[in-house]
Design a protein around this motif. Structure first.
Motif, PDB file in Angstrom:
ATOM      1  N   SER A 328       5.394 -22.767   9.883  1.00 13.51           N
ATOM      2  CA  SER A 328       4.931 -23.522  11.050  1.00 13.51           C
ATOM      3  C   SER A 328       4.271 -22.582  12.039  1.00 13.51           C
ATOM      4  O   SER A 328       4.740 -21.448  12.234  1.00 13.51           O
ATOM      5  CB  SER A 328       6.099 -24.247  11.723  1.00 13.51           C
ATOM      6  OG  SER A 328       6.603 -25.273  10.909  1.00 13.51           O
ATOM      7  N   VAL A 329       3.196 -23.043  12.642  1.00 11.71           N
ATOM      8  CA  VAL A 329       2.499 -22.250  13.646  1.00 11.71           C
ATOM      9  C   VAL A 329       2.211 -23.133  14.866  1.00 11.71           C
ATOM     10  O   VAL A 329       2.088 -24.352  14.748  1.00 11.71           O
ATOM     11  CB  VAL A 329       1.170 -21.660  13.125  1.00 11.71           C
ATOM     12  CG1 VAL A 329       1.410 -20.710  11.982  1.00 11.71           C
ATOM     13  CG2 VAL A 329       0.196 -22.767  12.722  1.00 11.71           C
ATOM     14  N   VAL A 330       2.122 -22.504  16.026  1.00 18.77           N
ATOM     15  CA  VAL A 330       1.679 -23.185  17.238  1.00 18.77           C
ATOM     16  C   VAL A 330       0.245 -22.760  17.502  1.00 18.77           C
ATOM     17  O   VAL A 330      -0.062 -21.561  17.533  1.00 18.77           O
ATOM     18  CB  VAL A 330       2.566 -22.839  18.443  1.00 18.77           C
ATOM     19  CG1 VAL A 330       1.990 -23.459  19.726  1.00 18.77           C
ATOM     20  CG2 VAL A 330       3.984 -23.338  18.212  1.00 18.77           C
ATOM     21  N   ILE A 331      -0.623 -23.731  17.661  1.00 24.13           N
ATOM     22  CA  ILE A 331      -2.036 -23.480  17.917  1.00 24.13           C
ATOM     23  C   ILE A 331      -2.369 -23.960  19.320  1.00 24.13           C
ATOM     24  O   ILE A 331      -2.068 -25.101  19.688  1.00 24.13           O
ATOM     25  CB  ILE A 331      -2.925 -24.173  16.870  1.00 24.13           C
ATOM     26  CG1 ILE A 331      -2.665 -23.564  15.483  1.00 24.13           C
ATOM     27  CG2 ILE A 331      -4.400 -24.061  17.246  1.00 24.13           C
ATOM     28  CD1 ILE A 331      -3.428 -24.230  14.367  1.00 24.13           C
ATOM     29  N   SER A 332      -2.984 -23.088  20.094  1.00 25.49           N
ATOM     30  CA  SER A 332      -3.408 -23.417  21.459  1.00 25.49           C
ATOM     31  C   SER A 332      -4.920 -23.300  21.526  1.00 25.49           C
ATOM     32  O   SER A 332      -5.476 -22.245  21.229  1.00 25.49           O
ATOM     33  CB  SER A 332      -2.762 -22.455  22.464  1.00 25.49           C
ATOM     34  OG  SER A 332      -3.251 -22.684  23.769  1.00 25.49           O
ATOM     35  N   ALA A 333      -5.571 -24.376  21.902  1.00 26.66           N
ATOM     36  CA  ALA A 333      -7.032 -24.376  21.997  1.00 26.66           C
ATOM     37  C   ALA A 333      -7.452 -24.639  23.436  1.00 26.66           C
ATOM     38  O   ALA A 333      -6.863 -25.491  24.119  1.00 26.66           O
ATOM     39  CB  ALA A 333      -7.627 -25.449  21.093  1.00 26.66           C
ATOM     40  N   ARG A 334      -8.448 -23.894  23.891  1.00 25.10           N
ATOM     41  CA  ARG A 334      -9.062 -24.149  25.197  1.00 25.10           C
ATOM     42  C   ARG A 334     -10.349 -24.927  24.963  1.00 25.10           C
ATOM     43  O   ARG A 334     -11.128 -24.606  24.049  1.00 25.10           O
ATOM     44  CB  ARG A 334      -9.343 -22.840  25.924  1.00 25.10           C
ATOM     45  CG  ARG A 334      -8.097 -21.984  26.130  1.00 25.10           C
ATOM     46  CD  ARG A 334      -7.090 -22.614  27.062  1.00 25.10           C
ATOM     47  NE  ARG A 334      -5.838 -21.880  27.082  1.00 25.10           N
ATOM     48  CZ  ARG A 334      -4.904 -21.992  28.027  1.00 25.10           C
ATOM     49  NH1 ARG A 334      -5.086 -22.850  29.018  1.00 25.10           N
ATOM     50  NH2 ARG A 334      -3.797 -21.298  27.955  1.00 25.10           N
ATOM     51  N   VAL A 335     -10.547 -25.926  25.799  1.00 28.16           N
ATOM     52  CA  VAL A 335     -11.615 -26.896  25.587  1.00 28.16           C
ATOM     53  C   VAL A 335     -12.663 -26.738  26.681  1.00 28.16           C
ATOM     54  O   VAL A 335     -12.331 -26.644  27.864  1.00 28.16           O
ATOM     55  CB  VAL A 335     -11.044 -28.324  25.605  1.00 28.16           C
ATOM     56  CG1 VAL A 335     -12.140 -29.346  25.317  1.00 28.16           C
ATOM     57  CG2 VAL A 335      -9.895 -28.459  24.602  1.00 28.16           C
ATOM     58  N   ALA A 336     -13.927 -26.708  26.277  1.00 22.49           N
ATOM     59  CA  ALA A 336     -15.004 -26.511  27.251  1.00 22.49           C
ATOM     60  C   ALA A 336     -15.047 -27.659  28.253  1.00 22.49           C
ATOM     61  O   ALA A 336     -14.804 -28.820  27.897  1.00 22.49           O
ATOM     62  CB  ALA A 336     -16.344 -26.412  26.523  1.00 22.49           C
ATOM     63  N   PRO A 337     -15.366 -27.353  29.525  1.00 17.64           N
ATOM     64  CA  PRO A 337     -15.533 -28.422  30.507  1.00 17.64           C
ATOM     65  C   PRO A 337     -16.535 -29.460  30.010  1.00 17.64           C
ATOM     66  O   PRO A 337     -17.593 -29.117  29.486  1.00 17.64           O
ATOM     67  CB  PRO A 337     -16.072 -27.676  31.738  1.00 17.64           C
ATOM     68  CG  PRO A 337     -15.536 -26.296  31.599  1.00 17.64           C
ATOM     69  CD  PRO A 337     -15.563 -26.016  30.122  1.00 17.64           C
TER      70      PRO A 337
END
Length: 466
Positions: A328-337
């Protein structure tokens, strides 16, 4: 006599004289390990809320000061304690809502800290400790600015003030929207100051005018019904770690840029910012290359990013000659405005499902979403804030984007659409928020307190034409 100058000088003197007490109170708050994450002692978050409430009570400015909680939608859980204080506006003055949070990130590996994370320590003009910058310094910036305003103008000024010190921002603000809904009348304001961002550098103040959104989730990759001997079956049977590594690698191209179809970018100019500055501020060694394409700040402010922030797999200490059945992995994504967070998540999930190697079984859970934020800079409060920053720091402020996210701002926009939202902060690029050796630049703190106190004075004089 020029009334404006008299008020400004009085506020300036009061802010400066109050810094020693503010830093002492900040040290007291830093000593409380108020981590709101599951598995940590919730009593410490309560103790932190009580300490903040005592500071606010001592101001003697508010009609009401309470510790409140709200339920977490979709669960039977109750959120962590927040401090809510209100003071009604008088004589046609506006109301300002001051936000910060008193919870902090976990320490991480304490061996990486040069001093105890919950024992505030001053070194080389910086105060070290978990929460010293993010965001107990934001709490104390509000308290110190209000102290200065009271000393300079007296306790009977006309400006309306609401103070909201949250207790679970680092843990995802899970009860934030419900808290806003339940306390909308108490929190409603003409201007909202969110003291949870940073500055251009230690000398130059910044007003944050864009924030990336974010989505975070847990991905489970399963390839076997049970663990098997790696010597007996390795080479014929795909283990979960192999499948996970193969799958995750598809998220980026050869330059390290995100390679997920459906994630968008924002087209906007960025200030000059060179690779040497990036290396200095991020701690990037000379042998490691930056990733992505385009100007450095466009990669941080206006383009998506994806980071694997956690993994559950056999540790090095427990490694054996075994094929892992699942990882299992935790994925964090930042999203463009400009792109909704849920839309971005859907694109990432579709990408991963389409590329699951060897028929691996994928499961997605614990999804969180926070939408991006773009400030309308045409409001009068923006001009007043920039003017106050210039007067406090003696340097022209910069309007910046931020690569990080403050997801609850979307909730503020939805609940209070007419309010002008100002995202400020006391951090500088070397604050190392969320990291070992987090610290607060003391001179930046002094200037930030003065800037906020001057803004409060300007708003208090606004409708009187002073």
């Amino acid at each position: 006599m020029n009334t404006d100058l008299t008020r400004q000088d009085a506020v300036r003197d009061a802010a400066a004289s109050g810094i020693p007490a503010a830093l002492a109170d900040l040290g007291t708050l830093v000593r409380i390990p108020s981590v709101a994450f599951p598995g940590f002692d919730a009593k410490e978050v309560q103790r932190s809320a009580e300490a903040v409430k005592a500071l606010v009570d001592d101001l003697g400015l508010f009609d009401s000061v309470e510790i409140r909680r709200a339920g977490i939608p979709g669960t039977d859980e109750i959120g962590h304690p927040a401090v809510l204080a209100t003071r009604a506006a008088r004589n046609g003055r506006p109301t300002i809502l001051l936000y910060a949070h008193h919870d902090v990130q976990p320490v991480g590996d304490e061996a990486l800290w040069e001093s105890s994370p919950f024992e505030p320590t001053v070194r080389d003009g910086r105060l070290y400790g978990r929460g010293a910058a993010d965001d107990k310094a934001g709490v104390m910036a509000h308290v110190a600015a209000l102290r200065a305003l009271k000393e300079a103008l007296g306790a009977d000024f006309d400006l309306g003030v609401a103070l909201f010190i949250e207790g679970e921002e680092e843990a995802g603000s899970r009860s934030f929207a419900q808290f806003l809904s339940e306390n909308a009348d108490a929190l409603r304001a003409d201007v909202i100051v969110v003291a949870d961002s940073g500055n251009w550098d230690a000398r130059t103040p910044a007003l944050t005018v864009s924030l990336r959104g974010n989505t975070r989730f847990t991905l489970r990759v399963r390839t076997l019904e049970h663990a098997s001997h790696s010597g007996m079956f390795g080479g014929a049977v795909p283990d979960a770690m192999m499948a996970t590594v193969t799958l995750l690698a598809t998220l980026w191209d050869e330059d390290g840029a995100v390679a997920v179809e459906g994630l968008t970018e924002r087209d906007a100019e960025t200030p000059a910012y060179d690779e040497a500055t990036l290396r200095d501020e991020a701690g990037l060694p000379s042998g490691v290359s930056p990733i992505g394409r385009g100007s450095i700040l466009s990669r941080i402010w206006n383009k998506p990013s994806i980071t694997v922030t956690g993994i559950d797999a056999p540790s090095v200490a427990n490694a054996s000659n075994t094929l892992s059945p699942e990882v299992s992995v935790v994925i964090s994504a930042r999203v463009a405005p400009g792109q909704p967070a849920r839309e971005a998540y859907a694109a990432i999930e579709a990408h991963l499902r389409a590329r699951a190697p060897f028929g691996a079984e994928l499961a997605f859970s614990d999804q969180d979403y926070g939408d991006a934020f773009l400030v309308d800079t045409s409001g009068a409060a923006v001009a007043q804030a920039l003017e106050a920053m210039h007067e406090a720091y003696g340097v022209e402020p910069v309007e910046v984007g931020v690569g990080g996210s403050i997801p609850f701002i979307a909730d503020l926009v939805r609940e209070f659409p007419a309010a002008q939202i100002l995202v400020t902060g006391v951090e500088d690029p070397h604050a190392r928020a969320h990291s070992p050796n987090e610290s607060l630049h003391l001179e930046t703190f002094r200037n930030a307190v003065l800037a906020e106190a001057l803004l409060l004075a300007k708003l208090d004089a606004e409708s009187a034409g002073a």
